[in-house]
Write an enzyme that holds these catalytic residues in place. Structure first.
Site, PDB file in Angstrom:
ATOM      1  N   HIS A 181     -32.763 -46.498 -57.350  1.00  0.00           N
ATOM      2  CA  HIS A 181     -32.766 -47.815 -56.536  1.00  0.00           C
ATOM      3  C   HIS A 181     -31.857 -47.996 -55.541  1.00  0.00           C
ATOM      4  O   HIS A 181     -30.640 -47.380 -55.572  1.00  0.00           O
ATOM      5  CB  HIS A 181     -32.249 -48.819 -57.695  1.00  0.00           C
ATOM      6  CG  HIS A 181     -33.467 -48.945 -58.908  1.00  0.00           C
ATOM      7  ND1 HIS A 181     -34.445 -49.796 -58.781  1.00  0.00           N
ATOM      8  CD2 HIS A 181     -33.630 -48.447 -60.091  1.00  0.00           C
ATOM      9  CE1 HIS A 181     -34.957 -49.713 -60.023  1.00  0.00           C
ATOM     10  NE2 HIS A 181     -34.436 -48.818 -61.009  1.00  0.00           N
TER      11      HIS A 181
ATOM     12  N   HIS B 178     -38.929 -45.204 -68.239  1.00  0.00           N
ATOM     13  CA  HIS B 178     -39.107 -46.525 -67.790  1.00  0.00           C
ATOM     14  C   HIS B 178     -40.557 -46.729 -66.677  1.00  0.00           C
ATOM     15  O   HIS B 178     -40.747 -45.662 -65.785  1.00  0.00           O
ATOM     16  CB  HIS B 178     -37.908 -47.332 -67.161  1.00  0.00           C
ATOM     17  CG  HIS B 178     -36.946 -47.599 -68.265  1.00  0.00           C
ATOM     18  ND1 HIS B 178     -35.696 -48.050 -67.878  1.00  0.00           N
ATOM     19  CD2 HIS B 178     -37.250 -47.849 -69.369  1.00  0.00           C
ATOM     20  CE1 HIS B 178     -34.993 -48.510 -68.999  1.00  0.00           C
ATOM     21  NE2 HIS B 178     -36.029 -48.413 -69.889  1.00  0.00           N
TER      22      HIS B 178
ATOM     23  N   HIS C  27     -36.811 -40.607 -66.467  1.00  0.00           N
ATOM     24  CA  HIS C  27     -36.735 -41.332 -67.887  1.00  0.00           C
ATOM     25  C   HIS C  27     -37.851 -41.822 -67.663  1.00  0.00           C
ATOM     26  O   HIS C  27     -38.748 -42.320 -66.697  1.00  0.00           O
ATOM     27  CB  HIS C  27     -35.368 -42.157 -67.827  1.00  0.00           C
ATOM     28  CG  HIS C  27     -35.601 -43.630 -66.823  1.00  0.00           C
ATOM     29  ND1 HIS C  27     -35.142 -43.169 -65.407  1.00  0.00           N
ATOM     30  CD2 HIS C  27     -35.456 -44.717 -66.913  1.00  0.00           C
ATOM     31  CE1 HIS C  27     -35.091 -44.355 -64.886  1.00  0.00           C
ATOM     32  NE2 HIS C  27     -35.495 -45.175 -65.842  1.00  0.00           N
TER      33      HIS C  27
ATOM     34  N   ASP D 103     -31.609 -43.689 -63.096  1.00  0.00           N
ATOM     35  CA  ASP D 103     -30.790 -44.780 -63.369  1.00  0.00           C
ATOM     36  C   ASP D 103     -29.766 -44.664 -64.124  1.00  0.00           C
ATOM     37  O   ASP D 103     -28.973 -45.616 -64.819  1.00  0.00           O
ATOM     38  CB  ASP D 103     -31.667 -46.064 -64.077  1.00  0.00           C
ATOM     39  CG  ASP D 103     -32.850 -46.649 -63.238  1.00  0.00           C
ATOM     40  OD1 ASP D 103     -32.945 -46.137 -62.120  1.00  0.00           O
ATOM     41  OD2 ASP D 103     -33.489 -47.518 -63.600  1.00  0.00           O
TER      42      ASP D 103
ATOM     43  N   HIS E 297     -28.841 -45.053 -70.485  1.00  0.00           N
ATOM     44  CA  HIS E 297     -29.793 -46.063 -69.749  1.00  0.00           C
ATOM     45  C   HIS E 297     -30.982 -45.912 -70.606  1.00  0.00           C
ATOM     46  O   HIS E 297     -31.427 -47.102 -70.995  1.00  0.00           O
ATOM     47  CB  HIS E 297     -29.818 -45.710 -68.437  1.00  0.00           C
ATOM     48  CG  HIS E 297     -30.776 -46.724 -67.765  1.00  0.00           C
ATOM     49  ND1 HIS E 297     -30.676 -47.886 -67.407  1.00  0.00           N
ATOM     50  CD2 HIS E 297     -32.290 -46.559 -67.382  1.00  0.00           C
ATOM     51  CE1 HIS E 297     -31.694 -48.395 -66.981  1.00  0.00           C
ATOM     52  NE2 HIS E 297     -32.725 -47.647 -66.656  1.00  0.00           N
TER      53      HIS E 297
ATOM     54  N   ASP F 272     -41.113 -48.296 -63.998  1.00  0.00           N
ATOM     55  CA  ASP F 272     -41.015 -48.279 -62.721  1.00  0.00           C
ATOM     56  C   ASP F 272     -40.474 -46.721 -62.115  1.00  0.00           C
ATOM     57  O   ASP F 272     -40.527 -46.600 -61.037  1.00  0.00           O
ATOM     58  CB  ASP F 272     -40.093 -49.177 -62.086  1.00  0.00           C
ATOM     59  CG  ASP F 272     -38.399 -49.094 -62.749  1.00  0.00           C
ATOM     60  OD1 ASP F 272     -38.539 -48.685 -63.901  1.00  0.00           O
ATOM     61  OD2 ASP F 272     -37.727 -49.467 -62.115  1.00  0.00           O
ATOM     62  N   HIS F 273     -40.447 -45.875 -63.000  1.00  0.00           N
ATOM     63  CA  HIS F 273     -40.222 -44.532 -62.551  1.00  0.00           C
ATOM     64  C   HIS F 273     -41.142 -43.700 -63.058  1.00  0.00           C
ATOM     65  O   HIS F 273     -41.498 -42.452 -62.271  1.00  0.00           O
ATOM     66  CB  HIS F 273     -38.921 -44.098 -63.244  1.00  0.00           C
ATOM     67  CG  HIS F 273     -37.799 -44.725 -62.598  1.00  0.00           C
ATOM     68  ND1 HIS F 273     -36.958 -44.416 -61.701  1.00  0.00           N
ATOM     69  CD2 HIS F 273     -37.339 -45.971 -62.902  1.00  0.00           C
ATOM     70  CE1 HIS F 273     -35.752 -45.181 -61.439  1.00  0.00           C
ATOM     71  NE2 HIS F 273     -36.181 -46.169 -62.289  1.00  0.00           N
TER      72      HIS F 273
END
Length: 254
Positions: A174, A56, A54, A136, A109, A58-59
């Protein structure tokens, strides 16, 4: 086929999906490019594809084209940086001739959340049972927040993942398992499967140690029909249970 988790940031995971026969690999959710490249170098593999669960940061924050020139980047939307191959539900492709990928759209998400079901192709000698990279959406004993979606969407997403073969190994975005375990015990304290999960948590890193079958046994967000969970939420209709359960988890401080 071999999967190498690469811890990045404080609790994120990137991954390398390695074809041991060709020494080629796909990188999943690259964030920290130097760490992922170092892991690839240590494993003696070449990164030939990128998979983004996805958009975001942090990915997807390590998808820079300069870091992986000419490497296809698979993602659910153009919101993911450097995405070259936009995939949708049930799309399929090969990383190498020995590793096959099927895409599962799991919007909630984020609306572009894609889970990648990855497994050895019939030509491969690998005995790996297959894995699903869930970003996530699905965590060990938990699920992601509904940032861009609703409780019915998350219920649909987790139910969809539940149709994968029982032995499918889960690789999530995570390391949240310790907190997820505590919450699961608070809503379903008599669930004996949580004793097994407690042993995994004591070992440290938990990704890659759970299967779809395990999640059905210990993940409260996949057990919405259980009397204890319905009692804890005060709801009985499954989407209502999901919504209440997520609110409880958001506020849980145990």
């Amino acid at each position: 086929m071999k999967v190498i988790p690469v811890p990045v940031r404080s609790d994120n995971y990137a991954y390398l999906i390695v074809d041991e026969e060709t020494k080629k690999a796909a990188a999943v959710d690259v964030y920290d490019v130097p760490k992922v490249q170092a892991a690839a170098k240590q494993a003696g593999v070449e990164i030939i594809a990128g998979l983004t669960t996805h958009h975001h940061h942090d990915h997807s924050g390590g998808n820079e084209a300069a870091a992986f020139p000419g490497v296809p980047m698979y993602a659910g939307s153009n919101k993911a940086p450097a995405a070259t191959n936009i995939v949708k539900d049930k799309d399929e492709f090969g990383i190498t001739e020995n590793i096959h990928v099927k895409c599962l759209a799991t919007p909630c998400h984020t609306q572009d959340s894609i889970c990648f079901h990855t497994f050895p192709s019939p030509t491969s000698s690998s005995k790996h049972p297959g894995g699903v990279f869930t970003g996530d959406t699905l965590f060990t004993a938990g699920c992601g927040r509904f940032f861009e979606g609703t409780a019915p969407e998350m219920h649909a997403a987790l139910s969809y993942l539940g149709t994968l073969p029982a032995q499918t190994i889960t690789y999530n975005g995570h390391e949240y398992t310790k907190g997820n375990l505590a919450f699961a015990k608070s809503v379903e304290p008599e669930n004996v499967a949580l004793e097994r999960l407690e042993k995994l948590v004591a070992e440290g890193q938990t990704t890659g140690k759970s299967t779809i079958a395990d999640e059905k046994e210990w993940n409260p967000f996949m057990r919405l029909d259980q009397p204890a969970i319905q009692k804890a939420t005060g709801k009985s209709e499954e989407s209502a249970v999901m919504n209440a359960l997520r609110e409880m988890k958001n506020n849980y401080r145990g």
